[in-house]
Design a protein around this motif. Structure first.
Motif, PDB file in Angstrom:
ATOM      1  N   LEU A   1     -34.000  15.726 -20.588  1.00 10.74           N
ATOM      2  CA  LEU A   1     -34.631  14.857 -19.598  1.00 10.74           C
ATOM      3  C   LEU A   1     -35.806  14.095 -20.204  1.00 10.74           C
ATOM      4  CD1 LEU A   1     -34.618  16.959 -16.296  1.00 10.74           C
ATOM      5  CD2 LEU A   1     -33.184  15.034 -16.918  1.00 10.74           C
ATOM      6  N   ALA A   2     -36.548  14.752 -21.114  1.00 16.54           N
ATOM      7  CA  ALA A   2     -37.679  14.065 -21.747  1.00 16.54           C
ATOM      8  C   ALA A   2     -37.197  12.883 -22.578  1.00 16.54           C
ATOM      9  CB  ALA A   2     -38.457  15.046 -22.623  1.00 16.54           C
ATOM     10  N   VAL A   3     -36.118  13.074 -23.334  1.00 19.26           N
ATOM     11  CA  VAL A   3     -35.576  11.967 -24.125  1.00 19.26           C
ATOM     12  C   VAL A   3     -35.053  10.865 -23.211  1.00 19.26           C
ATOM     13  CG1 VAL A   3     -33.804  11.321 -25.800  1.00 19.26           C
ATOM     14  CG2 VAL A   3     -35.040  13.465 -26.078  1.00 19.26           C
ATOM     15  N   SER A   4     -34.392  11.251 -22.110  1.00 19.79           N
ATOM     16  CA  SER A   4     -33.896  10.249 -21.168  1.00 19.79           C
ATOM     17  C   SER A   4     -35.039   9.442 -20.567  1.00 19.79           C
ATOM     18  CB  SER A   4     -33.094  10.933 -20.051  1.00 19.79           C
ATOM     19  OG  SER A   4     -31.982  11.633 -20.571  1.00 19.79           O
ATOM     20  N   VAL A   5     -36.136  10.130 -20.211  1.00 14.89           N
ATOM     21  CA  VAL A   5     -37.295   9.419 -19.664  1.00 14.89           C
ATOM     22  C   VAL A   5     -37.902   8.494 -20.707  1.00 14.89           C
ATOM     23  CG1 VAL A   5     -39.651   9.738 -18.801  1.00 14.89           C
ATOM     24  CG2 VAL A   5     -37.800  11.143 -17.906  1.00 14.89           C
ATOM     25  N   ALA A   6     -37.948   8.954 -21.975  1.00 15.95           N
ATOM     26  CA  ALA A   6     -38.490   8.097 -23.042  1.00 15.95           C
ATOM     27  C   ALA A   6     -37.644   6.835 -23.211  1.00 15.95           C
ATOM     28  CB  ALA A   6     -38.553   8.885 -24.356  1.00 15.95           C
ATOM     29  N   ILE A   7     -36.323   6.998 -23.184  1.00 19.62           N
ATOM     30  CA  ILE A   7     -35.440   5.830 -23.292  1.00 19.62           C
ATOM     31  C   ILE A   7     -35.635   4.903 -22.094  1.00 19.62           C
ATOM     32  CG2 ILE A   7     -33.030   5.101 -23.339  1.00 19.62           C
ATOM     33  CD1 ILE A   7     -32.378   7.704 -24.795  1.00 19.62           C
ATOM     34  N   TRP A   8     -35.742   5.467 -20.890  1.00 19.55           N
ATOM     35  CA  TRP A   8     -35.935   4.668 -19.688  1.00 19.55           C
ATOM     36  C   TRP A   8     -37.232   3.863 -19.771  1.00 19.55           C
ATOM     37  CZ3 TRP A   8     -33.247   3.132 -15.572  1.00 19.55           C
ATOM     38  CH2 TRP A   8     -33.927   2.678 -14.459  1.00 19.55           C
ATOM     39  N   ARG A   9     -38.302   4.514 -20.207  1.00 18.08           N
ATOM     40  CA  ARG A   9     -39.578   3.813 -20.309  1.00 18.08           C
ATOM     41  C   ARG A   9     -39.531   2.714 -21.365  1.00 18.08           C
ATOM     42  NH1 ARG A   9     -43.207   9.354 -19.852  1.00 18.08           N
ATOM     43  NH2 ARG A   9     -43.206   9.470 -17.559  1.00 18.08           N
ATOM     44  N   GLU A  10     -38.788   2.968 -22.435  1.00 14.26           N
ATOM     45  CA  GLU A  10     -38.653   1.933 -23.461  1.00 14.26           C
ATOM     46  C   GLU A  10     -37.906   0.723 -22.909  1.00 14.26           C
ATOM     47  OE1 GLU A  10     -36.699   1.294 -27.903  1.00 14.26           O
ATOM     48  OE2 GLU A  10     -36.366   3.138 -26.774  1.00 14.26           O
ATOM     49  N   TRP A  11     -36.864   0.959 -22.123  1.00 10.39           N
ATOM     50  CA  TRP A  11     -36.141  -0.142 -21.500  1.00 10.39           C
ATOM     51  C   TRP A  11     -37.035  -0.927 -20.547  1.00 10.39           C
ATOM     52  CZ3 TRP A  11     -30.967   2.773 -20.113  1.00 10.39           C
ATOM     53  CH2 TRP A  11     -30.240   2.956 -21.295  1.00 10.39           C
ATOM     54  N   LEU A  12     -37.884  -0.208 -19.802  1.00 11.27           N
ATOM     55  CA  LEU A  12     -38.800  -0.890 -18.889  1.00 11.27           C
ATOM     56  C   LEU A  12     -39.762  -1.798 -19.651  1.00 11.27           C
ATOM     57  CD1 LEU A  12     -39.739   1.897 -16.301  1.00 11.27           C
ATOM     58  CD2 LEU A  12     -38.227  -0.060 -15.966  1.00 11.27           C
ATOM     59  N   VAL A  13     -40.251  -1.316 -20.800  1.00 13.64           N
ATOM     60  CA  VAL A  13     -41.157  -2.141 -21.605  1.00 13.64           C
ATOM     61  C   VAL A  13     -40.448  -3.396 -22.087  1.00 13.64           C
ATOM     62  CG1 VAL A  13     -42.466  -2.225 -23.762  1.00 13.64           C
ATOM     63  CG2 VAL A  13     -42.602  -0.212 -22.294  1.00 13.64           C
ATOM     64  N   HIS A  14     -39.206  -3.252 -22.565  1.00 11.65           N
ATOM     65  CA  HIS A  14     -38.429  -4.416 -23.035  1.00 11.65           C
ATOM     66  C   HIS A  14     -38.148  -5.372 -21.881  1.00 11.65           C
ATOM     67  CE1 HIS A  14     -38.015  -3.187 -27.133  1.00 11.65           C
ATOM     68  NE2 HIS A  14     -37.387  -2.074 -26.837  1.00 11.65           N
ATOM     69  N   ALA A  15     -37.860  -4.816 -20.688  1.00 11.71           N
ATOM     70  CA  ALA A  15     -37.569  -5.692 -19.541  1.00 11.71           C
ATOM     71  C   ALA A  15     -38.796  -6.499 -19.156  1.00 11.71           C
ATOM     72  CB  ALA A  15     -37.090  -4.837 -18.367  1.00 11.71           C
ATOM     73  N   ARG A  16     -39.973  -5.860 -19.175  1.00 17.43           N
ATOM     74  CA  ARG A  16     -41.194  -6.590 -18.843  1.00 17.43           C
ATOM     75  C   ARG A  16     -41.497  -7.663 -19.883  1.00 17.43           C
ATOM     76  NH1 ARG A  16     -43.905  -1.020 -17.707  1.00 17.43           N
ATOM     77  NH2 ARG A  16     -43.338  -0.666 -15.527  1.00 17.43           N
ATOM     78  N   SER A  17     -41.273  -7.325 -21.160  1.00 22.82           N
ATOM     79  CA  SER A  17     -41.538  -8.316 -22.209  1.00 22.82           C
ATOM     80  C   SER A  17     -40.574  -9.501 -22.116  1.00 22.82           C
ATOM     81  CB  SER A  17     -41.443  -7.670 -23.580  1.00 22.82           C
ATOM     82  OG  SER A  17     -40.137  -7.156 -23.813  1.00 22.82           O
ATOM     83  N   ASP A  18     -39.320  -9.239 -21.718  1.00 23.12           N
ATOM     84  CA  ASP A  18     -38.341 -10.331 -21.574  1.00 23.12           C
ATOM     85  C   ASP A  18     -38.731 -11.254 -20.412  1.00 23.12           C
ATOM     86  OD1 ASP A  18     -36.933  -9.328 -23.680  1.00 23.12           O
ATOM     87  OD2 ASP A  18     -35.487  -8.251 -22.450  1.00 23.12           O
ATOM     88  N   ARG A  19     -39.243 -10.667 -19.317  1.00 23.29           N
ATOM     89  CA  ARG A  19     -39.660 -11.501 -18.185  1.00 23.29           C
ATOM     90  C   ARG A  19     -40.896 -12.322 -18.518  1.00 23.29           C
ATOM     91  NH1 ARG A  19     -38.462  -6.839 -14.993  1.00 23.29           N
ATOM     92  NH2 ARG A  19     -40.697  -6.369 -14.895  1.00 23.29           N
ATOM     93  N   ALA A  20     -41.765 -11.737 -19.358  1.00 24.74           N
ATOM     94  CA  ALA A  20     -42.973 -12.475 -19.743  1.00 24.74           C
ATOM     95  C   ALA A  20     -42.623 -13.618 -20.668  1.00 24.74           C
ATOM     96  CB  ALA A  20     -43.964 -11.530 -20.395  1.00 24.74           C
TER      97      ALA A  20
END
Length: 353
Positions: free
Chosen positions: A334-353
């Protein structure tokens, strides 16, 4: 149209099939030992700071440091286990004698004060129904398997297998201490090549989660079992060491430990030992549960930055899927899954910016 076996696509397909075959067969060969190797890895990681401190005191003597650390960890785990096993042997003999006596003579009369409890009449009626049927208790005693030689042999075989796994884990632990830095460096290199720089974050999430689970769940459960066993002994509960071990094992699952000491408190109250029952209940509520309800969420959720609910679900799901080693594998996944999820969120925010 004939297939060109010299084409780049064909070569890549053959290479992938070859790698899958090799790694699949390797996993199959090592599968009987994966649990022991996982335990060795967990022990090595948790005690690695002590190993590094010892290596600084004995520079250039890596093999000696690995041997001393292995012997120290083995003694730290083995000596308490031997003491618990000898204590449990005596307590199990006492418990077995009590159960045999109950199976022969039936249940003792229920104290009259029980009927004054809320719902006491219903409890008394159910107790009298069981008391009037001695065969029921004998059936329950037989269901425990304490008189079944086949089941006892199976239990002994399981104990033997676990002892062998413990020996293999200790044996592997020496080599992890000796070559741990090299193995971790190679693993990081391969993971970075396949997953990119994000692999470093995943590896860090695994390490932080393992350490948090060890200190937040395992050590808390051991402390609860020790404190609860002390309370059982003071309260006069029969076989306090046995009940302390049961409390520690049950406490590995969050918020389940109180079932044991609450049940024993009610048992003391049913036998008219009001002061002992009240004292054990207060000890469990104010001391034993305080460790579970305060320290465990802080230790786990703080370093991992994962909601405690996910850790709770990871522990339960890991136990069901992988057995005892799932205590660590469930939260780690679950920790690795959360880390991957948070990384995707960072990429999604950077793409919108």
């Amino acid at each position: 149209m004939p297939i060109n076996i010299d084409s780049p696509i064909a070569r890549r397909v053959v290479a992938i099939a070859f790698l899958f075959s090799i790694f699949g067969l390797t996993f199959w060969v090592l599968s009987p030992f994966l649990a022991a190797l996982a335990w060795a890895g967990i022990l090595a990681y948790v005690t690695w700071p002590l190993h590094q401190r010892l290596c600084r005191r004995l520079p250039g003597r890596d093999s000696l440091c690995a041997l001393l650390m292995t012997l120290g960890v083995a003694a730290t785990l083995l000596l308490p286990m031997v003491w618990v096993l000898f204590t449990l042997a005596g307590d199990m003999a006492t418990a077995s004698a009590t159960l045999k006596q109950l199976a022969t003579h039936g249940l003792p009369p229920l104290p009259a004060g029980v009927q004054a409890w809320p719902g006491g009449e219903w409890i008394a009626a159910q107790y009298q129904r069981v008391q009037a049927d001695p065969a029921w208790f004998r059936l329950q005693f037989d269901a425990l398997g304490l008189t079944d030689s086949t089941r006892l042999k199976a239990v002994a075989g399981g104990v033997g297998r676990n002892v062998a796994k413990f020996g293999l884990a200790v044996f592997a632990l020496f080599f992890l201490y000796r070559h741990g830095d090299s193995v971790l460096t190679q693993f990081r290199g391969v993971a970075t090549r396949w997953l990119g720089e994000a692999a470093r974050g995943y590896i860090q999430a695994v390490g932080v989660t393992v350490r948090a689970v060890v200190f937040g769940i395992v050590l808390t459960a051991l402390a609860q079992g020790l404190l609860a066993g002390l309370g059982y002994w003071v309260a006069g509960v029969a076989a306090p060491a046995l009940w302390g071990v049961i409390t520690a094992l049950v406490s590995l699952i969050p918020f389940v430990g109180p079932v044991v000491w609450i049940g024993l408190s009610l048992g003391l109250l049913a036998h008219g030992e009001t002061q002992a029952a009240l004292g054990l209940f207060l000890w469990g509520a104010l001391v034993v549960s305080w460790i579970d309800n305060l320290i465990r969420p802080l230790v786990i959720s703080g370093p991992t930055r994962i909601p405690f609910l996910l850790v709770f679900l990871g522990v339960l799901g890991g136990l069901k899927a992988f057995g005892l080693i799932g205590l660590f594998l469930g939260p780690v996944l679950l920790a690795v899954s959360v880390a991957i999820w948070r990384e995707w969120l960072v990429h999604a925010r950077s793409d919108r910016a």
